[in-house]
Motif scaffolding. Structure first.
Motif, PDB file in Angstrom:
ATOM      1  N   SER A 190      21.909 -74.146  14.338  1.00 48.39           N
ATOM      2  CA  SER A 190      23.270 -74.069  14.848  1.00 48.39           C
ATOM      3  C   SER A 190      23.344 -72.931  15.887  1.00 48.39           C
ATOM      4  O   SER A 190      22.554 -71.976  15.804  1.00 48.39           O
ATOM      5  CB  SER A 190      24.229 -73.790  13.692  1.00 48.39           C
ATOM      6  OG  SER A 190      23.883 -72.578  13.031  1.00 48.39           O
ATOM      7  N   PRO A 191      24.227 -73.044  16.886  1.00 46.64           N
ATOM      8  CA  PRO A 191      25.208 -74.104  17.071  1.00 46.64           C
ATOM      9  C   PRO A 191      24.567 -75.416  17.534  1.00 46.64           C
ATOM     10  O   PRO A 191      23.823 -75.435  18.511  1.00 46.64           O
ATOM     11  CB  PRO A 191      26.126 -73.520  18.149  1.00 46.64           C
ATOM     12  CG  PRO A 191      25.263 -72.563  18.922  1.00 46.64           C
ATOM     13  CD  PRO A 191      24.322 -71.995  17.931  1.00 46.64           C
ATOM     14  N   TRP A 192      24.898 -76.472  16.808  1.00 46.38           N
ATOM     15  CA  TRP A 192      24.411 -77.815  17.127  1.00 46.38           C
ATOM     16  C   TRP A 192      25.380 -78.815  16.484  1.00 46.38           C
ATOM     17  O   TRP A 192      25.873 -78.560  15.380  1.00 46.38           O
ATOM     18  CB  TRP A 192      23.001 -78.031  16.575  1.00 46.38           C
ATOM     19  CG  TRP A 192      22.298 -79.212  17.171  1.00 46.38           C
ATOM     20  CD1 TRP A 192      22.445 -80.529  16.818  1.00 46.38           C
ATOM     21  CD2 TRP A 192      21.371 -79.191  18.247  1.00 46.38           C
ATOM     22  NE1 TRP A 192      21.658 -81.317  17.605  1.00 46.38           N
ATOM     23  CE2 TRP A 192      20.984 -80.523  18.502  1.00 46.38           C
ATOM     24  CE3 TRP A 192      20.811 -78.182  19.021  1.00 46.38           C
ATOM     25  CZ2 TRP A 192      20.079 -80.869  19.497  1.00 46.38           C
ATOM     26  CZ3 TRP A 192      19.917 -78.521  20.012  1.00 46.38           C
ATOM     27  CH2 TRP A 192      19.545 -79.845  20.238  1.00 46.38           C
ATOM     28  N   ASN A 193      25.606 -79.930  17.169  1.00 49.84           N
ATOM     29  CA  ASN A 193      26.456 -80.968  16.584  1.00 49.84           C
ATOM     30  C   ASN A 193      25.574 -81.863  15.717  1.00 49.84           C
ATOM     31  O   ASN A 193      24.885 -82.747  16.229  1.00 49.84           O
ATOM     32  CB  ASN A 193      27.148 -81.788  17.682  1.00 49.84           C
ATOM     33  CG  ASN A 193      28.178 -82.737  17.111  1.00 49.84           C
ATOM     34  OD1 ASN A 193      27.878 -83.510  16.187  1.00 49.84           O
ATOM     35  ND2 ASN A 193      29.380 -82.692  17.637  1.00 49.84           N
ATOM     36  N   PHE A 194      25.595 -81.612  14.404  1.00 50.79           N
ATOM     37  CA  PHE A 194      24.690 -82.334  13.515  1.00 50.79           C
ATOM     38  C   PHE A 194      25.141 -83.775  13.253  1.00 50.79           C
ATOM     39  O   PHE A 194      24.326 -84.605  12.854  1.00 50.79           O
ATOM     40  CB  PHE A 194      24.539 -81.556  12.200  1.00 50.79           C
ATOM     41  CG  PHE A 194      23.822 -80.241  12.380  1.00 50.79           C
ATOM     42  CD1 PHE A 194      22.472 -80.206  12.681  1.00 50.79           C
ATOM     43  CD2 PHE A 194      24.511 -79.033  12.293  1.00 50.79           C
ATOM     44  CE1 PHE A 194      21.810 -79.000  12.870  1.00 50.79           C
ATOM     45  CE2 PHE A 194      23.857 -77.827  12.473  1.00 50.79           C
ATOM     46  CZ  PHE A 194      22.500 -77.810  12.766  1.00 50.79           C
ATOM     47  N   THR A 197       8.112 -83.866  11.380  1.00 47.75           N
ATOM     48  CA  THR A 197       9.126 -83.166  10.589  1.00 47.75           C
ATOM     49  C   THR A 197      10.196 -82.587  11.494  1.00 47.75           C
ATOM     50  O   THR A 197       9.885 -81.992  12.539  1.00 47.75           O
ATOM     51  CB  THR A 197       8.495 -82.026   9.762  1.00 47.75           C
ATOM     52  OG1 THR A 197       7.421 -82.540   8.978  1.00 47.75           O
ATOM     53  CG2 THR A 197       9.524 -81.390   8.835  1.00 47.75           C
ATOM     54  N   ILE A 198      11.454 -82.767  11.085  1.00 51.63           N
ATOM     55  CA  ILE A 198      12.588 -82.131  11.762  1.00 51.63           C
ATOM     56  C   ILE A 198      13.376 -81.367  10.700  1.00 51.63           C
ATOM     57  O   ILE A 198      13.790 -81.950   9.697  1.00 51.63           O
ATOM     58  CB  ILE A 198      13.501 -83.149  12.458  1.00 51.63           C
ATOM     59  CG1 ILE A 198      12.721 -83.972  13.485  1.00 51.63           C
ATOM     60  CG2 ILE A 198      14.681 -82.429  13.124  1.00 51.63           C
ATOM     61  CD1 ILE A 198      13.540 -85.074  14.152  1.00 51.63           C
ATOM     62  N   THR A 199      13.561 -80.064  10.912  1.00 50.05           N
ATOM     63  CA  THR A 199      14.320 -79.235   9.982  1.00 50.05           C
ATOM     64  C   THR A 199      15.623 -78.804  10.643  1.00 50.05           C
ATOM     65  O   THR A 199      15.615 -78.327  11.788  1.00 50.05           O
ATOM     66  CB  THR A 199      13.513 -77.991   9.566  1.00 50.05           C
ATOM     67  OG1 THR A 199      12.297 -78.410   8.944  1.00 50.05           O
ATOM     68  CG2 THR A 199      14.304 -77.141   8.579  1.00 50.05           C
ATOM     69  N   LEU A 200      16.717 -78.972   9.934  1.00 46.01           N
ATOM     70  CA  LEU A 200      18.036 -78.594  10.437  1.00 46.01           C
ATOM     71  C   LEU A 200      18.517 -77.351   9.680  1.00 46.01           C
ATOM     72  O   LEU A 200      18.469 -77.314   8.451  1.00 46.01           O
ATOM     73  CB  LEU A 200      19.034 -79.740  10.246  1.00 46.01           C
ATOM     74  CG  LEU A 200      18.597 -81.126  10.758  1.00 46.01           C
ATOM     75  CD1 LEU A 200      19.691 -82.150  10.505  1.00 46.01           C
ATOM     76  CD2 LEU A 200      18.244 -81.075  12.241  1.00 46.01           C
ATOM     77  N   VAL A 201      18.983 -76.362  10.413  1.00 47.85           N
ATOM     78  CA  VAL A 201      19.426 -75.097   9.804  1.00 47.85           C
ATOM     79  C   VAL A 201      20.767 -74.714  10.412  1.00 47.85           C
ATOM     80  O   VAL A 201      20.920 -74.698  11.643  1.00 47.85           O
ATOM     81  CB  VAL A 201      18.406 -73.969  10.031  1.00 47.85           C
ATOM     82  CG1 VAL A 201      18.904 -72.670   9.406  1.00 47.85           C
ATOM     83  CG2 VAL A 201      17.049 -74.349   9.462  1.00 47.85           C
ATOM     84  N   CYS A 202      21.735 -74.381   9.549  1.00 53.74           N
ATOM     85  CA  CYS A 202      23.056 -73.964  10.015  1.00 53.74           C
ATOM     86  C   CYS A 202      23.359 -72.564   9.500  1.00 53.74           C
ATOM     87  O   CYS A 202      23.507 -72.361   8.287  1.00 53.74           O
ATOM     88  CB  CYS A 202      24.131 -74.946   9.546  1.00 53.74           C
ATOM     89  SG  CYS A 202      25.779 -74.507  10.136  1.00 53.74           S
ATOM     90  N   HIS A 203      23.456 -71.597  10.414  1.00 53.08           N
ATOM     91  CA  HIS A 203      23.765 -70.226  10.034  1.00 53.08           C
ATOM     92  C   HIS A 203      25.234 -69.886  10.260  1.00 53.08           C
ATOM     93  O   HIS A 203      25.630 -68.734  10.118  1.00 53.08           O
ATOM     94  CB  HIS A 203      22.889 -69.247  10.816  1.00 53.08           C
ATOM     95  CG  HIS A 203      21.453 -69.293  10.426  1.00 53.08           C
ATOM     96  ND1 HIS A 203      21.030 -69.098   9.137  1.00 53.08           N
ATOM     97  CD2 HIS A 203      20.326 -69.526  11.159  1.00 53.08           C
ATOM     98  CE1 HIS A 203      19.703 -69.195   9.083  1.00 53.08           C
ATOM     99  NE2 HIS A 203      19.249 -69.458  10.289  1.00 53.08           N
ATOM    100  N   VAL A 224      13.115 -85.592   7.631  1.00 46.83           N
ATOM    101  CA  VAL A 224      14.241 -84.742   8.004  1.00 46.83           C
ATOM    102  C   VAL A 224      14.568 -83.836   6.828  1.00 46.83           C
ATOM    103  O   VAL A 224      14.879 -84.313   5.731  1.00 46.83           O
ATOM    104  CB  VAL A 224      15.472 -85.570   8.404  1.00 46.83           C
ATOM    105  CG1 VAL A 224      16.655 -84.649   8.706  1.00 46.83           C
ATOM    106  CG2 VAL A 224      15.161 -86.433   9.625  1.00 46.83           C
ATOM    107  N   LEU A 225      14.479 -82.540   7.028  1.00 44.59           N
ATOM    108  CA  LEU A 225      14.738 -81.556   5.980  1.00 44.59           C
ATOM    109  C   LEU A 225      16.029 -80.813   6.296  1.00 44.59           C
ATOM    110  O   LEU A 225      16.240 -80.387   7.439  1.00 44.59           O
ATOM    111  CB  LEU A 225      13.588 -80.551   5.878  1.00 44.59           C
ATOM    112  CG  LEU A 225      12.189 -81.127   5.616  1.00 44.59           C
ATOM    113  CD1 LEU A 225      11.149 -80.022   5.689  1.00 44.59           C
ATOM    114  CD2 LEU A 225      12.151 -81.801   4.262  1.00 44.59           C
TER     115      LEU A 225
END
Length: 521
Positions: free
Chosen positions: A442-446, A470-476, A507-508
């Motif tokens: 983040s910032p990203w429109n998930f 692998t794609i990992t999504l992280v939101c802080h 997708v993690l």
């Protein structure tokens, strides 16, 4: 089975032939087995924080008997965490064998002034000490990792000298005293240091004339991993003696020629006490560099006409460079043109190990785009891991410099939703044929990501990123709702069901995603 002795043994454990068989006890356990027990209680990663329960177990074992003391107690001291002055003083007393200080004797070639100063009461020109007890040498040599939180009144110079084989130094600094500058001379002696972490220190721009960071890490010839976080460095140029054509022991004439710029040149300190030769260069063997929330403030050192002329002449001689050497940047023309981009601290930090650096992270660093591009064009072709977050320049241009990346981490800083999706579709595949792992922060429109992973025309579904697994999504920032998490996982599941097994992309969902007992797919 009977517990009585067999016919060939008597009740004391000796055989009928008179051979003695040792009775089982802690004293008879083979040393290799004891070390195996100790390794079981230690983290596999040397740099992982110690587990308190396992530390207590090792401590109890070390108190069992003298033999186990020398086996297990060094492991208790292998990784140390210091959180306050009381713990630091107690630790110093244990490693030193006494809570006092034993000054290192003067060397035979010490000059008269050094001898005169040392003879004065209550005067300690250089805080070099020697251990008070040789009995604790086995503990001093055992310390490999030191993690210091909030050094306030702690004087680490004395504590560090009790750790001759230290490999990992981790400092979370709070307070205004100039710890890094004050400790530079002691830190230069730690040739074995492989990992250096420094965060939240005082404003280093107040000490730009002494270049505290370069001075501290000079001579760390084995340094592999450096992390700097939440500090102010300033953009005053990091000038080394070779840049301006003077030796490490410059003359008054050299100083006169350079004028005010001389104050910012790295030179060999003129010390009363002799010490081993010190290299004026940054580490050349880094594999990992992480810069986070570093404030590179405006420079205060003007480029004089005399220094500009010196730089031009010296750089003109470097047209025929050795293979693998860095081509110097151009010297800007005109009045108040500034310094060449390779003098910027960011360039110095990234390029000091341009032959060995493989992992580069930079987050929220206010560095001009031309400086970043100069450094990345040189080091980028060798990088395998790159993370760029909070960057106001063109991320697309940055990642285009790194064709061999296997792991990439980016965010949507200063991008619209459509620009972020266009980057995934159009700007990754022309450069990355080895990209295996993509991290999106983040910032990203998930929600748009869920659409992208399921879109047949996206780069991941058109076969344009063939190595991506692998794609990992992280939101802080604010937590992502569970409904969005479900949508992402369902889109990934549906996508993989339609692909061959060797084309599946995992997708993690990392920190910041709310899930309702959903698994990652």
């Amino acid at each position: 089975m009977s517990s009585f002795p067999s016919a060939s043994e008597n009740s004391t454990g000796s055989t009928l032939k008179g051979e003695q068989v040792p009775s089982p006890s802690l004293a008879t356990i083979p040393y290799e087995l004891l070390e195996e027990i100790a390794s079981y209680l230690l983290p596999k990663d040397l740099y992982a924080p110690p587990i308190r329960a396992d530390q207590r177990t090792l401590d109890k074992l070390s108190r069992t008997c003298k033999r186990l003391k020398y086996v297990f107690q060094p492991h208790v001291f292998e990784k140390l965490v210091v959180r306050n002055d009381k713990k630091a003083l107690a630790l110093y007393a244990v490693l030193n064998g006494d809570n006092g200080y034993t000054p290192r004797p003067l060397s035979p070639d010490a000059d008269p002034l050094a001898r005169k100063l040392s003879a004065l009461r209550h005067v300690w020109p250089i805080p070099d000490v020697v251990p008070a007890s040789e009995d604790k040498a086995y503990l001093r040599h055992a310390v490999k990792v030191l993690i210091v939180h909030s050094p306030g009144l702690i004087d680490l110079r004395f504590l560090l000298q009790m750790m001759p084989r230290l490999k990992h130094l981790h400092i979370w600094h709070k307070g205004d005293h100039p710890l890094l500058d004050q400790h530079a001379r002691v830190l230069r002696k730690w040739h074995n240091l492989e990992y250096f972490f420094y965060a939240r220190g005082p404003d280093l721009t107040r000490m730009n004339g002494r270049l505290p960071f370069p001075r501290a890490v000079a001579n760390m010839s084995r340094l592999r991993h450096v992390e700097l976080r939440e500090i102010k460095i300033g953009t005053n140029p990091w000038i080394f003696t070779e840049d301006v054509g003077v030796g490490v022991d410059p003359t008054r004439e050299d100083q006169k020629t350079l004028g005010d710029v001389w104050k910012y040149v790295w030179y060999r300190p003129q010390l009363l006490f002799k010490e081993p030769p010190s290299s004026p260069w940054l580490p050349t063997t880094l594999d990992f560099l992480h810069l986070s929330r570093i404030e590179f403030l405006a420079p205060e050192v003007p480029m004089s006409a005399a220094v500009a002329e010196i730089l031009k002449k010296r750089r003109a001689r470097k047209d025929s460079l050795e293979e693998g050497a860095i081509r110097p940047a151009e010297v800007p023309e005109g009045e108040n043109a500034g310094w060449p981009v390779d003098f910027h601290p960011f360039s110095r930090l990234v390029l000091c190990s341009h032959r060995t650096l493989r992992t580069l992270f930079f987050t929220n660093v206010n560095v001009p785009h031309d400086v970043v591009m100069y450094a990345l064009r040189i080091v980028g072709p060798r990088l395998t891991t790159l993370r760029v977050r909070g960057y106001s320049g063109s991320v697309v241009e940055v990642i285009a410099c790194c064709p061999r990346l296997q792991i990439l981490g980016i965010d949507g800083h200063d991008m619209s939703e459509q620009e972020a999706i266009d980057m995934l579709n159009n700007d990754l595949h022309p450069h990355f044929y080895k990209l295996d792992h993509l991290n999106l922060f983040s910032p990203w429109n998930f929600e748009r990501f869920a659409q992208w992973i399921g879109d047949d025309s996206s780069s991941v579904n058109m076969g344009l990123l063939p190595s991506l697994r692998t794609i990992t999504l992280v939101c802080h920032h604010e937590p992502v709702e569970a409904a969005v998490s479900r949508t992402i996982l369902e889109a990934a599941r549906n996508r993989n069901n339609m692909k061959k097994e060797d084309e599946a992309v995992t997708v993690l969902l990392g920190p910041g995603f709310l899930e309702e007992e959903e698994e990652n797919f």
